[in-house]
Design a protein around this motif. Sequence first.
Motif, PDB file in Angstrom:
ATOM      1  N   GLY A  59       0.589  -1.385   0.119  1.00 24.49           N
ATOM      2  CA  GLY A  59      -0.040   0.005   0.040  1.00 24.49           C
ATOM      3  C   GLY A  59       0.855   1.413  -0.029  1.00 24.49           C
ATOM      4  O   GLY A  59       0.314   2.295   0.127  1.00 24.49           O
ATOM      5  N   TRP A  60       2.333   1.179   0.064  1.00 22.86           N
ATOM      6  CA  TRP A  60       2.858   2.199   0.020  1.00 22.86           C
ATOM      7  C   TRP A  60       3.608   2.395  -1.521  1.00 22.86           C
ATOM      8  O   TRP A  60       4.058   1.452  -2.095  1.00 22.86           O
ATOM      9  N   THR A  75       8.789  -2.644   9.791  1.00 23.95           N
ATOM     10  CA  THR A  75       7.643  -2.172  10.336  1.00 23.95           C
ATOM     11  C   THR A  75       6.303  -2.702   9.584  1.00 23.95           C
ATOM     12  O   THR A  75       5.078  -2.462   9.850  1.00 23.95           O
ATOM     13  N   ILE A  76       6.553  -3.240   8.245  1.00 24.24           N
ATOM     14  CA  ILE A  76       5.565  -3.847   7.551  1.00 24.24           C
ATOM     15  C   ILE A  76       5.214  -5.448   7.758  1.00 24.24           C
ATOM     16  O   ILE A  76       4.523  -6.297   7.367  1.00 24.24           O
ATOM     17  N   LYS A 109      -0.381  -0.606   4.610  1.00 28.38           N
ATOM     18  CA  LYS A 109      -0.288   0.562   4.851  1.00 28.38           C
ATOM     19  C   LYS A 109      -1.820   0.664   5.688  1.00 28.38           C
ATOM     20  O   LYS A 109      -1.956   1.489   6.617  1.00 28.38           O
ATOM     21  N   ASN A 110      -2.892   0.362   5.112  1.00 25.82           N
ATOM     22  CA  ASN A 110      -4.285   0.172   5.729  1.00 25.82           C
ATOM     23  C   ASN A 110      -4.644  -1.003   6.770  1.00 25.82           C
ATOM     24  O   ASN A 110      -5.659  -1.263   6.883  1.00 25.82           O
ATOM     25  N   LYS A 111      -3.456  -1.449   7.451  1.00 23.64           N
ATOM     26  CA  LYS A 111      -3.461  -2.629   8.405  1.00 23.64           C
ATOM     27  C   LYS A 111      -4.010  -3.922   7.930  1.00 23.64           C
ATOM     28  O   LYS A 111      -4.472  -4.611   8.705  1.00 23.64           O
ATOM     29  N   LYS A 112      -4.088  -4.054   6.749  1.00 26.04           N
ATOM     30  CA  LYS A 112      -4.522  -5.432   6.271  1.00 26.04           C
ATOM     31  C   LYS A 112      -3.222  -6.466   6.206  1.00 26.04           C
ATOM     32  O   LYS A 112      -2.216  -6.186   5.919  1.00 26.04           O
ATOM     33  N   GLU A 113      -3.489  -7.698   6.744  1.00 27.74           N
ATOM     34  CA  GLU A 113      -2.759  -8.925   6.923  1.00 27.74           C
ATOM     35  C   GLU A 113      -2.721  -9.551   5.721  1.00 27.74           C
ATOM     36  O   GLU A 113      -3.825 -10.130   5.256  1.00 27.74           O
ATOM     37  N   ILE A 114      -1.577  -9.827   5.252  1.00 30.45           N
ATOM     38  CA  ILE A 114      -1.254 -10.642   4.112  1.00 30.45           C
ATOM     39  C   ILE A 114      -0.352 -11.879   4.298  1.00 30.45           C
ATOM     40  O   ILE A 114       0.973 -11.410   4.830  1.00 30.45           O
ATOM     41  N   ASN A 140       0.733 -15.245  -0.406  1.00 27.56           N
ATOM     42  CA  ASN A 140       0.416 -16.708  -0.208  1.00 27.56           C
ATOM     43  C   ASN A 140      -1.134 -16.482  -0.055  1.00 27.56           C
ATOM     44  O   ASN A 140      -1.567 -17.684   0.605  1.00 27.56           O
ATOM     45  N   THR A 141      -1.788 -15.452  -0.074  1.00 30.58           N
ATOM     46  CA  THR A 141      -3.060 -15.511   0.123  1.00 30.58           C
ATOM     47  C   THR A 141      -3.986 -16.662  -0.291  1.00 30.58           C
ATOM     48  O   THR A 141      -4.748 -17.335   0.118  1.00 30.58           O
ATOM     49  N   GLU A 142      -3.995 -16.755  -1.781  1.00 33.80           N
ATOM     50  CA  GLU A 142      -4.414 -17.846  -2.564  1.00 33.80           C
ATOM     51  C   GLU A 142      -4.152 -19.177  -1.769  1.00 33.80           C
ATOM     52  O   GLU A 142      -5.252 -20.235  -1.853  1.00 33.80           O
TER      53      GLU A 142
END
Length: 357
Positions: A59-60, A75-76, A109-114, A140-142
Motif C-alpha cells: 500500500g506504500w 514495520t510492515i 499501509k491500511n492494516k490489512k494482513e497478508i 500466499n493469500t490464495e
Amino acid sequence: NMTRRLRGGVASRRELQQAAVQQRNQFYTTLRSIGDGVITTDKKGYVTFINPVAQTLTGWNFEEAVGRQLMNVYTIINEETRQAVENSVAKVLTDSVIGLVNHTILISKNKKEIPIDVSGAPIKDEKGGITGIVLVFRDNTERKQAEEKVIASLKEKQTLLDEIHHRVKNNMNIISSLLKLQSNNIEDEHTKNILKESQNRIYAMSAIHETIHGSENLSEINLKTYLYKITDSIFQSSSINPKKVKLKNDITEIPISINQASPIGLVTNELISNSLKYAFPDGREGEISVAMNMLDKELQLTIKDNGVGMPKDFDWKNTKSLGLKLVCTLVENQLDGSIDMESKNGTKFTIKFNIET
C-alpha cells in the motif's frame, strides 16, 4: 565500442561509471518486471527501491517508501514474525547468504494482513562489500485460502466419520439390548446361551467403534485398548467365578487398521468364551492369558488356558462348533493368517498374520 574497450581493459573512468549506471538500471528494470514483491534496503533497513508488486502489496508507493514515510522495512511485518525476519536479514548481512522465512504476515499501509513468504539476498558493491539487501515477498493469500478449505473439508469429513462410528456403536448396543430382553423371556438355557454368545460377538464389533470414537485417529485403533475392552467384557458377562479363573493380558500397544481389528476381536471373543465354557468344569481354578506381540513383520496372538484341555480325538478344525468354525474362517480368510492349536496342560491357540500397512 565501450563494451569492447571494457573487455580490453582500456576504458576510461567515465566509461566505467556509465557502465555501472547502465548495469544498475538494468538491475532495477528487472526488479520492476518480477511477479513477486521486491524491496531493496540499505544496511539499516531503510527502503531504497520498491517494485510495483510490492507497492500493491504494502500500500506504500515509491515516493512514500523511499522517502522514509514507511520508516523501516521491518514495520510492515507483524510483531509475531518480525524477529524471525530480522534474524534472517542479520544472517544475510553477516554471512552473505540467502535467507528465507516462510509463513510470515505482512501488514499493509491500511492494516490489512497478508500471508507471505520472504527471502533476502545481499547487495554488494564493486569491491564485494555488502551495501544493502534485496527482499522478495511472495503473496500466499490464495495458497492460504486453499489450505484453509482443505483443512475445513478434512475436519468436516473427520466429524462425519466420528459421527458414523458413534451411531454404529449405538445401533449395535441397541441390538445387544434387544437380545438381552429376548433372553429374559426364554427359559431354555441352551437358547439363552446362544443369545448370550451373540451379544458377546456384537460387543466385540461395537468395541471397535467405541474405541475409534474416543481416539483422534479414525482409520486405526490401539490394539491393546481394544482387546482389553473385549476381554474384560467377556469375563464380566460370564458366570465363572472371577476368584477361581483369572485373566492375564500381555498385549503390546500396536496401532492396527479397523479392517483387521474386527476379526481379531471376534477371534479373541470366541476363544476366550470357549475356554470359559469348557476348560474349567466343576469349579476348577485356573487362568486364561491373552498375548499379542510383533515377530518381525508378523503379529502373533496367543490365547491359552491351563484347563482340562481338548479331547485327544477332537478334530477342532472340522468341528460342528460355530465358534471354532468362525475362528478358522476369520483367521484364514479375513486375516490371511495361520492358526495352530496345542493341547498340553490346557489349550493354546497361536495365530499369526501380517499387519496391514
